[in-house]
Design an enzyme around this catalytic site. Structure first.
Site, PDB file in Angstrom:
ATOM      1  N   LYS A  45     -25.006 -17.643   2.537  1.00  0.00           N
ATOM      2  CA  LYS A  45     -25.572 -16.304   2.735  1.00  0.00           C
ATOM      3  C   LYS A  45     -26.833 -16.140   1.891  1.00  0.00           C
ATOM      4  O   LYS A  45     -26.902 -16.664   0.770  1.00  0.00           O
ATOM      5  CB  LYS A  45     -24.520 -15.250   2.369  1.00  0.00           C
ATOM      6  CG  LYS A  45     -24.867 -13.834   2.790  1.00  0.00           C
ATOM      7  CD  LYS A  45     -23.722 -12.873   2.439  1.00  0.00           C
ATOM      8  CE  LYS A  45     -24.053 -11.430   2.776  1.00  0.00           C
ATOM      9  NZ  LYS A  45     -22.950 -10.511   2.421  1.00  0.00           N
ATOM     10  N   SER A  95     -21.623  -7.368   6.011  1.00  0.00           N
ATOM     11  CA  SER A  95     -23.010  -7.794   5.972  1.00  0.00           C
ATOM     12  C   SER A  95     -23.189  -9.311   6.122  1.00  0.00           C
ATOM     13  O   SER A  95     -24.313  -9.761   6.363  1.00  0.00           O
ATOM     14  CB  SER A  95     -23.631  -7.347   4.653  1.00  0.00           C
ATOM     15  OG  SER A  95     -23.010  -8.003   3.569  1.00  0.00           O
ATOM     16  N   SER A 124     -17.596  -7.204   3.542  1.00  0.00           N
ATOM     17  CA  SER A 124     -18.713  -7.950   4.145  1.00  0.00           C
ATOM     18  C   SER A 124     -18.387  -9.374   4.588  1.00  0.00           C
ATOM     19  O   SER A 124     -19.164  -9.978   5.331  1.00  0.00           O
ATOM     20  CB  SER A 124     -19.900  -7.990   3.179  1.00  0.00           C
ATOM     21  OG  SER A 124     -20.518  -6.737   3.173  1.00  0.00           O
TER      22      SER A 124
END
Ligand SMILES: [Zn+2]
Lengths: 434, 481
Positions: free
Chosen positions: A39, A114, A138
């Site tokens: 990420k 996210s 997330s």
């Protein structure tokens, strides 16, 4: 350590990646040669790291996050940096400063957020595993929406050193993969104490998942099947719970009264911490450059206005307000009390049951643009946020579909019993795959 | 100026003299190096980095807490003080807010009336120093500023006093005593540039309180406070009100200036630092063994070296001075008194005049000088001359001569050994000053002093005045007879 390279040139039709490393090097070890997506809020030495924010465009960290070091030591190849809601602020990955990621199951829908880029990269098969981060869901939300497995570890189980902070007291880096076994393998690599993160614990993870759950007691909180939860999603999850019962587990109905305030407490705490964490992005040292001809005050204002997206600016302002003198007691201090109540509720329930089980998300993945009203987006975090407030481990494992879209089963456990939630997820996964 | 009715409280920030910074491993020894050479991702506040507390800094702060009789609290914690400024790379300072390391305590100083006086302390906490801005060009219309993060993350201790001081002089004494105590504890080096910064609160009884920020020297505190007393008294005398405000001390001009910036209205939005756990260090207190502190050493100097109270106070008021004294007198008990007198009354002044540290002078050379004086080889006047040469050579980094070598080179040996030369000089003086000789015989007291003075001039100070006095008296008696 012998270094090799792999070729990694996937067809990124879902815009899962912000950066693709075409010829990543790798060493030897348990993850030798496996491409792992990271990420974009996790620092990678020599690879641009932006948190999907324009304000960090061009920032190339001079150091690796602890988890990235661990990946490299295990022989993994860093395949690229995945898209996300800017600084982790969102539930759809539409808040990326560089365009949204789409859901591999339906490109008209969001992948969740996210960590939407990591979920889409895994679900589409571009990589077998990825790292996400989970501040209020997330990892679990996009895992549920995209039909992959994602674990939010116990708070302190994985070092946050190198994770660009959004809300320090809530977030954890965690593994995402196509199956529970790979989540477990990745967890084994990243978990453990790091002296550079003094909130991390010396609790290494060495589990080979075990599908025997006979005698397991599962708490089923009424709030996880109440108002706001799509009945079709609830039905799919109930069927999954029945499957676990068939494997020898028993259910105990329970209630989490503090959930009434969980979402409000969560948003006060995460925005407060964010308002402080994101203050350093001023264009002086890295990222978008400030205009040095202007006074520093004006230059800061311009850079921050140009660099931050709407949702980020909204949360910075909310957090700034919540910490202001005269309001601290009303908001931040109260939120800490509510958080403590959530923690106590979970401790009470988990003293009588081994795990708590329910849906990960109240609905299936939203259509792109569907959640234009921030408040309705915040409400969709209601089932994931409690685990962050309580600091407990929580996993999402695919458990069926509604309207062709994946649904996630969420399993939460006692602090540092990440192994148990993985075992339960593994048991379920094995039961449905045979 | 009468200073009754003045209330002063101080907030003193001192850099703790640890090897590494408060939250990372960077060296604190940055003063001789280029900008941004003692930095790492942590102290540059790079995204994703996290602080790790330097245990030594906490230990140092606890030594101070114990020495100042403070109570270390059961659970203290770090908080973030949020504000934007280019020298603050994270846009917050990690400091302690509502749960400081230690509360209460006191420091004893010599009061203006003489005797000891207790200044109560409010609290002690630990925090990180920000970086430093270097303004290029004219400060009023500076073209640009550069930022140096070498200082960012240096551990600071903030010691907050109650408003217990009643004059600028007492404030100065408080600071001196505090400095001495911190140095005795080996946690602070006052000679490092910028190692101390003071904010002072001052008010005239019945008027508003004014905070003076940014005072960075010991003398500056007294200057800033005296300026404020005069300014505030003048306002009151003219029937105006003293406004409650924050002012800055302009060290170069010796004045304070209102800071009419928004800084005063800062809302720092403190909240607990989520990347650090609370500190539970109360149990360390019992394991801290304190060294001999200034008061105890002062008493020992009086008892062991028969120093006068004033000399003992001066000598023990600075760690380096006290250590120097003890090294100088170590070889010879006969040197106790001359050493105390020469160091306290002469050497300190000569050092200050040159802006030199006592570290530049080796105790052995000073002992040699004292021996020359004690054996009567040179006069006090020559002693000062030798000392000045010694200090000048060290200041100018020239080869350093021994005191004996200087005496020989400058021909400063007392002339008493050479009685015929002295007798000749005395005869000259007597011949050249018949009026004085007459006055002497007439019993006028000043006459002898005049004649001794003339003889001293002719021997260029190498003679002992007492000896001259004796010799001239003898010569005049002979003349009369
Ligand atoms: Zn550093």
């Amino acid at each position: 350590m012998a270094e090799h390279t792999i070729h990694f040139e996937p067809d990124d039709r879902y815009h899962a990646f912000l950066t693709i490393c075409k010829k990543p090097v790798h060493g030897t070890g348990v993850l030798a040669g496996i491409p792992v997506a990271v990420k974009d809020n996790i620092s990678t030495q020599g690879i641009e790291t932006t948190c999907a924010s324009k304000i960090l465009k061009g920032y190339i960290p001079p150091y690796d996050a602890h988890v990235v070091t661990k990946l490299k030591l295990a022989g993994a190849a860093i395949a690229g940096k995945t898209n996300m809601d800017e600084f982790g602020m969102g539930t759809t990955t539409e808040n990326s400063g560089f365009g949204p990621t789409t859901n591999p199951h339906d490109t008209n829908r969001v992948p969740g957020g996210s960590s939407g880029g990591s979920a889409a990269a895994v679900a589409s098969g571009m990589v077998p595993m990825a790292l996400g981060t989970d501040t209020g869901g997330s990892i679990r939300c996009p895992a549920a929406f995209c039909g992959c497995v994602g674990l939010k570890p116990s708070y302190g189980r994985v070092s946050r050193y190198g994770l660009i902070a959004y809300a320090n007291s809530l977030e954890q880096i965690g593994p995402m993969a196509q199956n529970v076994t790979d989540v477990s393998r990745l967890m084994q690599v990243i978990a453990g104490y790091d002296r550079r993160d003094t909130t991390s614990y010396d609790r290494p993870y060495t589990l080979i998942p075990d599908a025997h759950i006979s005698g397991l007691k599962m708490g089923i909180p009424e709030e996880y099947f109440g108002a706001g939860v799509d009945p079709k999603v609830a039905t799919v999850v109930q069927r999954a719970i029945a499957k676990l019962e068939a494997l020898g587990a028993t259910t105990v109905p329970c209630s989490i009264p503090s959930m009434e305030y969980a979402l409000a407490a969560y948003y006060v705490i995460c925005t407060s911490e964010a308002s402080s964490n994101l203050a350093r992005f001023d264009g002086v040292r890295y990222g978008l450059a400030a205009d040095t001809k202007k006074s520093w005050h004006d230059a800061y204002r311009e850079v921050r206005r140009a660099g931050f997206g709407t949702e980020v600016r909204r949360r910075i302002m909310l957090g700034t307000f919540a910490l202001s003198s005269g309001y601290y007691g009303k908001y931040y201090a109260k939120a800490q009390i509510a958080r403590e109540n959530v923690r106590k509720d979970f401790a009470r329930i988990l003293s009588g049951v081994d795990v708590i089980v329910g849906p990960t998300m109240p609905t299936i993945a939203f259509k792109l643009g569907e959640k234009s009203d921030p408040l309705s987006m915040y409400l969709s975090d209601i089932l994931t946020v409690p685990a962050n407030l309580a600091g407990i481990p929580a996993i999402s494992v695919p458990c069926g579909k509604v309207e062709g879209m994946p649904v996630g089963l969420q399993i939460m456990g006692r602090p540092f019993e990440d192994e148990r939630v993985i075992d339960v997820a593994f048991a379920y996964e094995q039961a449905v795959s045979t | 100026m009468t200073e009754t009715g003045i209330i002063v409280g101080l907030e003193v920030h001192c850099q703790l003299d640890t090897k590494s910074k408060l939250f990372c491993g960077c060296s604190t020894d940055y003063r001789d190096d280029g900008p941004n050479t003692h930095v790492c991702p942590v102290c540059l506040g790079l995204p994703g980095t996290m602080p790790v507390i330097n245990k030594r800094a906490i230990e140092y702060a606890m030594r101070v807490a114990k020495a100042l009789n403070c109570t270390v609290i059961h659970e203290s914690e770090f908080s973030r003080k949020n504000y934007f400024y280019p020298d603050l790379d994270k846009a917050y300072q990690i400091t302690q807010y509502d749960k400081p390391l230690a509360l209460g305590g006191y420091l004893e100083i010599e009061s203006d009336e003489g005797g000891e006086k207790r200044v109560q302390l409010t609290r002690i906490h630990v925090e990180e120093d920000p970086g430093r801005l270097v303004h290029m060009g004219n400060p009023e219309r500076g073209k640009y500023s550069l930022v140096d993060y070498n200082r960012a993350g240096i551990p600071l201790i903030e010691i907050v006093s109650e408003p217990d001081m009643r004059s600028a002089k007492e404030a100065r004494k408080f600071l001196n005593k505090l400095r001495a105590t911190l140095e005795y504890l080996s946690v602070f080096d006052s000679e490092k540039e910028g190692s101390l910064r003071v904010d002072a609160n001052i008010s005239i009884v019945g008027s508003e309180r004014v905070e003076v920020k940014n005072i960075s020297s010991y003398k500056g505190v007294e200057k800033a406070l005296n300026f404020e007393v005069t300014r505030q008294k003048n306002l009151i005398r003219r029937g105006l009100k003293v406004e409650r405000e924050t002012r800055h001390f302009l060290e170069g001009r010796g004045i304070t200036q209102s800071s009419r910036s928004k800084e005063q209205e800062h809302d720092y939005r403190y909240f607990p630092e989520p990347d650090l756990r609370p500190l539970h260090v109360q149990s360390w207190v019992k394991d801290i063994i304190l060294p001999e502190l200034p008061d105890a050493r002062r008493e020992r100097f009086v008892a062991q070296y028969t120093c006068s109270l004033n000399h003992a106070r001066t000598l023990t008021g600075e760690l380096r001075l006290a250590n120097f004294f003890e090294r100088v007198v170590a070889p010879d008990a006969a040197l106790y008194t001359p050493a105390a007198t020469w160091i306290a009354d002469t050497l300190i002044g000569e050092l200050n005049y040159r802006g030199m540290s006592i570290d530049t002078l080796d105790p052995g050379s000073f002992t040699s000088l004292l021996v020359l004086l004690a054996t009567g080889t040179i006069t006090d006047k020559s002693g000062i001359e030798v000392l000045r040469v010694m200090l000048d050579q060290r200041r100018d980094a020239q080869p350093c001569e021994t005191p004996d070598a200087i005496v020989t080179r400058l021909n400063l040996k007392k002339t008493s050994g050479d009685s015929s030369a002295l007798a000749a000089i005395i005869q000259e003086v007597i011949a050249e000053n018949p009026k004085a000789v007459e006055d002497y015989h007439a019993g006028k007291n000043g006459a002898m002093n005049f004649l001794v003075g003339c003889a001293m001039k002719k021997t260029r100070g190498r003679s002992d005045p007492k000896e001259l006095n004796r010799e001239i008296a003898q010569a005049l008696t002979n003349t009369e007879a």
